[in-house]
Scaffold this active site. Structure first.
Site: not given
Lengths: 99, 377
Positions: B116, B119, B123, B239-240
Site C-alpha cells: 500500500e 500505491h 500518487y 494488488d488490491e
C-alpha cells in the site's frame, strides 16, 4: 520424432459436458477453464485476475462436478466455482447470483 | 498480556488462533497453520513494482487538455485514493500486528501494508507530474468535506480496535474509565468483535471503495487519455484484488470456526453489521460518483452508470464473504472495465514497458532430456 507438446495435444480430451445456465445450455470440454468457454458462447462473466486469486468470477454451482488443476488462492465458498480456473468434469448447472 | 517483540514462551504456533493467541516469536515459514497466507506473500512479492517504471510524460500534456470538470474528476479520485492508501499503508500494521499469533499471517500483514505504501508513492509520482504545486492537492485531502466524510468511515473500526487493544495491553481485561470517553468494557469477546468488524470494514474498503476511481481512470484511458496513470492503476488494482482475497480468507476462516471457535459465534452475531458496512460503503460511493460528476460527465461514464456499477460490484463482493446480495443490479453496466482490470493484456512489447507479473530470476531447473526432443542440429 515426437515432442512432449505434440503428445499433450494428441491427448486432449474429447469429453464434452453440458452447462445449464437458466434456460441456456452450453457445451464445454475439459481442455480449458469454464470462463473462456462461456465467453466464447457470448455469456458475460465478471472477471478480474483470470488466475484464481481475486474471486470476481465466482459463480453458483447448483449441481455437478468441477476440478482445479492447481488449488486457487481465492476462497471458494461451498456451492460455488471459480470460472477462470475450474475445469468442468460432468454436466453442471450454474447461476450467477445466489438469491 | 502486554505485547512482547520476542515472546520467550515455548509453544507450537500451528496450534494458535490467527489473533489473540500468543505473540509471535520466531518468524518461521517452513510450517504454517494457514498456508494460504504464505502463498499470498509469495504472490504479492512476485507483483513487486515501482511507480517510476511507468512513464507519465504524455499524461502531463493530456491533463492540460482535459476540460475543467474532467480535471476535477481526475484530481478528486487521486485525493480519495491517496486517503485510502494513507490509511492502508499503516493501519494493518498498527492495528493487527500487536494481536496476531501466526508467523505467516504476521508477515502477510506486513507485506500487504508495504504494498500500500507503494500505491501512496505512486500518487505522489502522478500528482507531481501533472500539477506545479502538489501541496494544494495534498492539503485538500484533510479539509475537503467529501473526502473527510469518507476518512471517518474507513478509519473508525481501525481506531476503535487500536484503542481497545492499547487498553488491553496495559490494563488487561475489565471495565475501565477512560477520561473523556467514559467506561470502556474490555472483554475477549468485545476485542474479537472489534477485530471482526475491522477486518470486515477493510474488506469493504478494498473490495468496493476503490472501484469508482478505477472506473474513471480506465474511462479516460479508453479515450487514450492519461494512459500512464491507467497503467499505474492497473498495477494497483492487481494488488488490491490480492489484498481483498487476504481479508476474505480471514473473514471466512473466522466464520467457519475452524481457526477459533468463539470467532464463529461472533461472526454470526456480526453478520448484519457486516451487511450494513457493505451497504453504507456502497451508498457513500454512489454519493461520491455524484460529487465527481457535479459539473459534468465524461464520455461513457456518468453518476448513474457508476452508481449501478457500485451496486453490482458490491453484490459480487458480498457473495464472496457468504452474504446474500443486497442490490437489484445483477449485470455489470461497464463490462469493458474488466479488460483493464485483468493484469496481463496490454504488454505487447516487453522492452517498452514492464511485464506486470514478472518474476525476477525465475529459471526452470527441472529440465529433462525429452525437453530437447524438438531440437535438430
Amino acid at each position: 520424432m515426437t515432442s512432449t507438446s505434440k503428445q499433450t495435444s494428441l491427448q486432449r480430451s474429447e469429453k464434452v459436458h453440458r452447462v445449464l445456465l437458466g434456460k441456456q445450455q452450453i457445451l464445454v470440454t475439459e481442455d480449458e477453464p469454464l470462463l473462456a468457454q462461456l465467453e466464447r458462447a457470448g455469456i458475460h462473466v465478471e472477471y478480474q485476475c483470470r488466475e484464481g486469486y481475486c474471486s470476481s468470477c465466482s459463480i453458483k454451482l447448483l449441481w455437478g462436478h468441477v476440478s482445479y488443476p492447481s488449488e486457487p488462492l481465492a476462497w471458494v465458498q461451498s456451492g460455488y466455482l471459480l470460472a477462470c480456473c475450474a475445469i468442468v468434469k460432468s454436466d453442471i448447472e450454474i447461476a450467477f447470483f445466489a438469491n | 498480556m502486554s505485547y512482547s517483540t520476542f515472546n520467550r514462551k515455548h509453544f507450537d504456533s500451528t496450534k494458535e488462533p490467527m489473533f489473540f493467541g500468543e505473540n509471535v516469536n520466531v518468524a518461521r515459514y517452513d510450517q504454517q497453520k494457514h498456508p494460504i497466507f504464505e502463498k499470498l506473500i509469495e504472490k504479492q512479492l512476485s507483483f513487486f513494482w515501482r511507480p517510476e517504471e511507468v512513464d507519465l510524460s504524455t499524461d502531463r500534456k493530456d491533463f492540460q487538455r482535459l476540460e475543467e470538470h474532467e480535471q476535477h474528476i481526475f484530481l478528486s479520485n487521486l485525493k480519495y485514493q491517496t486517503l485510502l492508501d494513507s490509511v492502508q499503508g499503516r493501519s494493518p500494521n498498527v492495528a493487527l500486528l500487536p494481536i496476531v499469533s501466526l508467523p505467516e499471517l504476521e508477515t502477510w500483514i506486513e507485506t500487504w501494508s508495504f504494498s500500500e505504501t507503494i500505491h501512496s508513492r505512486s500518487y505522489t509520482h502522478i500528482i507531481r507530474n501533472i500539477v506545479n504545486d502538489p501541496t494544494v492537492i495534498f492539503d485538500d485531502i484533510v479539509t475537503n468535506k467529501e473526502i473527510t466524510k469518507r476518512a471517518d468511515s474507513v478509519s473508525k473500526y481501525y481506531d476503535q480496535l487500536i484503542e481497545m487493544v492499547n487498553i488491553y495491553n496495559t490494563m488487561g481485561l475489565g471495565t475501565f474509565n477512560i477520561p473523556g470517553k467514559g467506561d470502556i468494557e474490555i472483554s475477549m469477546k468485545a476485542l474479537k468483535k472489534a477485530l471482526y468488524l475491522t477486518v470486515a470494514s477493510v474488506n469493504v474498503l478494498e473490495a468496493v471503495r476503490f472501484y469508482v476511481s478505477f472506473a474513471c481512470s480506465f474511462g479516460f484511458a479508453e479515450r487514450t487519455l492519461m494512459e500512464g496513470n491507467a497503467k499505474i492503476i492497473k498495477l494497483i488494482a492487481r494488488d488490491e484484488a490480492l489484498h481483498l482475497t487476504g481479508t476474505q480468507h480471514m473473514l471466512n476462516l473466522m466464520a467457519s470456526g475452524k481457526d477459533d471457535p468463539e470467532m464463529a459465534t461472533i461472526a454470526a452475531e456480526c453478520k448484519e453489521n457486516m451487511r450494513n458496512i457493505f451497504i453504507e460503503a456502497a451508498q457513500q460511493e454512489k454519493e461520491w460518483a455524484t460529487y465527481l460528476f457535479k459539473d459534468g460527465s465524461m464520455i461513457g461514464l456518468n453518476a448513474e452508470i457508476l452508481g449501478q456499477y457500485v451496486e453490482y460490484i458490491t453484490n459480487v463482493r458480498m457473495q464472496a464473504v457468504g452474504l446474500d446480495t443486497h442490490f437489484e443490479t445483477k449485470h455489470n453496466p461497464i463490462p469493458w472495465i474488466n479488460a483493464w482490470l485483468v493484469s496481463d493484456n496490454v504488454q505487447v512489447a516487453p522492452q517498452e514497458a514492464e511485464i506486470s507479473s514478472y518474476l525476477v530470476g525465475q529459471t526452470d531447473n527441472s529440465l529433462d532430456d525429452s525437453d530437447f526432443d524438438d531440437f535438430d542440429l
